[in-house]
Design an enzyme around this catalytic site. Structure first.
Site, short mmCIF file in Angstrom:
data_model
loop_
_atom_site.label_atom_id
_atom_site.label_comp_id
_atom_site.label_asym_id
_atom_site.label_seq_id
_atom_site.Cartn_x
_atom_site.Cartn_y
_atom_site.Cartn_z
N ASP A 107 -10.80 2.32 -3.24
CA ASP A 107 -11.40 1.96 -1.96
C ASP A 107 -12.92 1.97 -2.06
OD1 ASP A 107 -9.13 1.43 -0.57
OD2 ASP A 107 -9.03 3.35 0.48
N ASP A 116 0.83 -1.21 0.00
CA ASP A 116 0.00 0.00 0.00
C ASP A 116 0.87 1.27 0.00
OD1 ASP A 116 -2.35 1.46 0.09
OD2 ASP A 116 -3.22 0.29 1.71
C1 GLA Z 1 -5.79 1.87 2.28
C2 GLA Z 1 -6.22 0.73 1.38
C3 GLA Z 1 -7.27 -0.10 2.09
C4 GLA Z 1 -6.72 -0.61 3.41
C5 GLA Z 1 -6.24 0.55 4.25
C6 GLA Z 1 -5.51 0.06 5.49
O1 GLA Z 1 -6.80 2.79 2.45
O2 GLA Z 1 -6.70 1.21 0.17
O3 GLA Z 1 -7.66 -1.18 1.27
O4 GLA Z 1 -5.67 -1.52 3.15
O5 GLA Z 1 -5.33 1.38 3.53
O6 GLA Z 1 -5.05 1.08 6.27
#
Ligand code: GLA
Length: 760
Positions: free
Chosen positions: A521, A457
């Site tokens: 997301d 990420d």
């Molecule tokens: C980001 C990602 C999510 C999740 C969060 C965790 O927002 O896009 O899918 O993994 O971080 O903190």
């Protein structure tokens, strides 16, 4: 095949060619489009025996007034923008001539960038002797794409490059274009532009590729022909389309010139990222060219053209609040439902109970997870699933042991107090010790915890342009590629998923290391359908990671059934992200049946070719592979009264016989309000306890559509049964709530099925 004849050079792909002419040291585009013989070059070359007024000429008779130069420098009457801006010893005027060329059967590796596979290459060597600068223009020929980059070599005094873009000039102006603007949870929003006169540009310059725009965009001519543009690059990028006098259009893309200044010393070279150019007779053909290129040449060898496992990820089910028991319960349920890979997301390390602390402290939180990830990994493996973990390796929270030990590792502009994004700072990846730390962290976690998968990420933008003259953002990307290459070398078979708060770094550079990515997301199905429709022009379904999440969207509060969520999430690599241990029995049954449907159609869903078969009130994206197709049908608002939606299914054999079926689903009785009384023997109140009780055990079954017809009829369009319109209902009526979806499978029909059907 790369051909050369009488000053013409032709790169023939599978169904296009890129034809160039070299004359008086100047390289121009003759044709980019459908395949032609090289001999046509002479006829297609523009007659420049008469020039427009106020045209200027070089001493050797070259003009920029009506030029399709492949390396335009804004000289000799060229009214469109130059592709290179640089300075050396206070001078910034350049004039390059081609000195020689070479053809390589296998393309040379690019300095520091991931080089896509399977290309042959044509290289032109240019020089501006007066300025002491040489340029190599590289043309990589793939089956369905042309890749272009330049390598600038300096001699003598330092050269500062401020802009170095790939440029292509078409001798026509009937283009419109589509760009995909990007912001968190709203990635890939289409923005249409009609080019007429003047310049339109996009600039994404906050560190990661998709902070403002995706690097992919396309242009369409009035006759329907389409051109795609992309970059194998993960940082700041820029593109411009300029339509000018005399009916020419110039398209440029490359590293954003904002905050870019690369100093090239004596004997050194600077290489630009690879621009990818594709052509299609229409938009679907363009998407096929792009998906063949990405699947065949970009995706790492170990994962190319292979299907990926069905995933469970606990993020939206638990966020940071979980215990080992909860994770075990989720894993057991995931296994029972047919899931193949279990992913533990953020919150397993340090004292990470929210997003304010512990990023960078990659030691297990043993209080939350006694035994740490290794214990969970063993448990999940014993259940018969693969196991993976979430990391955000490039970041640090100020409230972390890592930051306290190495405050100098965090990126700073050296003047102001650091800005925070999601309470975190970016690590300075250009530092070798930071690179080592990240490589060691990931490689040892993969070994120690027996990880089959890593979610990588990246959750904040890079603002403030640290160290402008040092060209920081570009160096960051090159350092990232170094880190990823080292990890991939040591763990070639580990599956990595790309993520940057969803799709903030959704680009071909990242897919060169990671075979797929979390698009957004936002898991609301209608929003996702729109994104998938747009992104699938530039990227194959195989790179889409899509999850079915809770019925009420956490991002928008829009309600959709699990069926609807699946019908959209199935186009690509399927996953689930809702609380599996809180499901009703009916929901469990629905998910299990989704998973078996998906397993039966997985290759098609991940590796098929895209057709956009949308209609007026719906988005429909088809994936076709061989003799089968799958359509994800996402309705917009429900419409009153009566109408037919026609479904066109493309790419199948015209003379073949096929059966089109919908995936059966069922609807929560509470969605029907007091209309349930129409069929109920007892009176049921819309918001009463009785309806809640019944709906736990019974759902209203969807229609059963089954149409037998030829590939020609499917191509021409078949009418789906009318949607419920308030005046009655039959077994085949489609009940379409606002923003509801369907999945249709189309398969060849056996003779037996055909006979049985005709008896019905
Ligand atoms: C980001 C990602 C999510 C999740 C969060 C965790 O927002 O896009 O899918 O993994 O971080 O903190």
């Amino acid at each position: 095949m790369i051909e050369e004849k009488d000053g013409f050079f032709c790169l023939h792909g599978d169904s296009f060619c890129y034809l160039l002419c070299l004359e008086n040291g100047e390289l121009s585009l003759i044709h980019f489009g459908r395949d032609l013989p090289i001999e046509d070059g002479a006829a297609l070359k523009l007659d420049r025996s008469v020039l427009p007024g106020r045209a200027t000429l070089s001493p050797d008779g070259r003009t920029g007034a009506v030029t399709t130069s492949e390396f335009p420098l804004g000289r000799y009457g060229d009214k469109l923008s130059p592709c290179l801006q640089a300075e050396k010893g206070g001078k910034s005027s350049f004039d390059f001539l081609v000195r020689s060329h070479r053809i390589n059967e296998l393309a040379e590796p690019m300095d520091g960038y991931p080089t896509p596979k399977w290309a042959s290459e044509l290289v032109f060597e240019l020089a501006d002797e007066a300025m002491g600068v040489e340029v190599e223009l590289h043309y990589l020929l793939f089956k369905t794409a042309v890749g272009r980059y330049m390598r600038i070599v300096n001699h003598g005094e330092p050269l500062t490059v401020r802009k170095a873009l790939c440029s292509i000039t078409f001798p026509f102006v009937d283009f419109s274009g589509r760009f995909l603007s990007a912001s968190w949870a709203d990635e890939a929003r289409p923005s249409d532009v009609r080019f007429n006169c003047g310049c339109w540009s996009m600039d994404s310059s906050l560190g990661a590729s998709c902070e403002a725009f995706n690097p992919f965009f396309y242009l369409r001519r009035e006759n329907g022909e389409c051109y795609g543009f992309n970059l194998v690059y993960s940082g700041n990028h820029f593109a411009a389309v300029e339509a000018g006098k005399h009916g020419f259009t110039r398209v440029m893309n490359g590293i954003s010139p904002t905050a870019f200044a690369k100093t090239v010393s004596d004997g050194e070279a600077f290489t630009t990222p690879l621009s990818v150019l594709t052509y299609g007779e229409d938009l679907d053909c363009l998407s096929h060219a792009n998906s063949d290129f990405v699947n065949g040449c970009i995706i790492p060898e170990a994962f190319a053209n292979k299907v990926k496992p069905i995933t469970y990820n606990n993020w939206e089910a638990t966020y940071f609040k979980f215990t080992r028991q909860k994770i075990y319960a989720l894993a057991r349920k995931a296994k029972k439902l047919g899931i193949e890979l279990f992913v533990l997301d953020d919150g397993w390390f340090g004292s990470r109970d929210d997003d304010t602390k512990s990023l960078g402290d990659w030691k297990p939180n043993l209080k939350k997870l006694p035994g740490g990830p290794r214990k969970v990994s063993d448990y999940v493996h014993r259940l018969g699933m693969k196991f993976g973990l979430w990391f955000e390796p490039e970041m640090v929270n100020p409230d972390s042991d890592l930051y306290r030990a190495h405050p100098d590792w965090a990126l700073s502009d050296g003047v102001h107090e650091n800005s925070l994004g999601r309470n975190q700072l970016t690590l300075d990846l250009t530092k070798p010790e930071v690179q080592d730390f990240i490589v060691d962290t990931i490689v040892s976690a993969i070994k120690d915890y027996r990880l089959d998968y890593v979610k990588w990420d990246y959750n904040r933008s890079m603002d403030g342009f640290p160290r402008l003259e040092g060209n920081y953002c570009h160096e960051y990307v090159m350092s990232l590629y170094k880190v990823l290459s080292r990890i991939k070398q040591r763990c070639p078979d580990t599956l990595f998923e790309n993520c940057a708060s969803g799709g903030s770094r959704n680009d071909l550079g990242m897919y060169s290391f990671f075979p797929y990515g979390w698009l957004s997301d936002d898991t609301d199905s209608y929003e996702r359908a729109k994104m998938q429709r747009e992104l699938s022009v530039g990227y194959p379904f195989s790179v889409f990671s899509n999850h079915v999440s809770a019925k009420t969207s956490h991002q928008m509060f829009r309600y959709s059934s699990l069926g609807t969520k699946f019908d959209v999430a199935m186009l690509g690599c399927l996953g689930y992200e809702l609380d599996l241990s809180a499901l009703r029995k009916l929901d469990e049954r629905e998910i299990a049946s989704q998973i078996s449907f998906y397993k039966a159609h997985r290759e098609l869903a991940q590796l098929g070719r895209r057709y956009d078969v949308s209609g007026d009130g719906f988005i429909a994206v088809e994936s076709q592979l061989g003799d089968k197709a799958l359509v994800s049908f996402q309705a917009k608002e429900a419409t009153p009264n009566f109408h037919y939606d026609f479904l066109h299914v493309k790419g199948l054999r015209k003379e073949g016989r096929y059966i089109l079926k919908n995936r059966k689903e069922s609807f929560d009785l509470r969605r029907f309000g007091s209309m349930v009384n129409y069929v109920s023997p007892v009176r049921i109140k819309e918001d009463g306890a009785l309806i809640n009780l019944i709906s736990r055990h019974y759902e209203f079954p969807s229609e059963e559509t089954s149409l037998l017809c030829s590939g020609s009829a499917l191509d021409a369009g078949v009418p789906l049964p009318p949607a419920y319109c308030g005046s009655g209902i039959s077994k085949s009526s489609r009940i379409m709530f606002d923003f509801s979806a369907r999945a249709y499978s189309i398969e060849p029909c056996s003779e037996g099925e055909s006979k049985a059907k005709s008896k019905e």
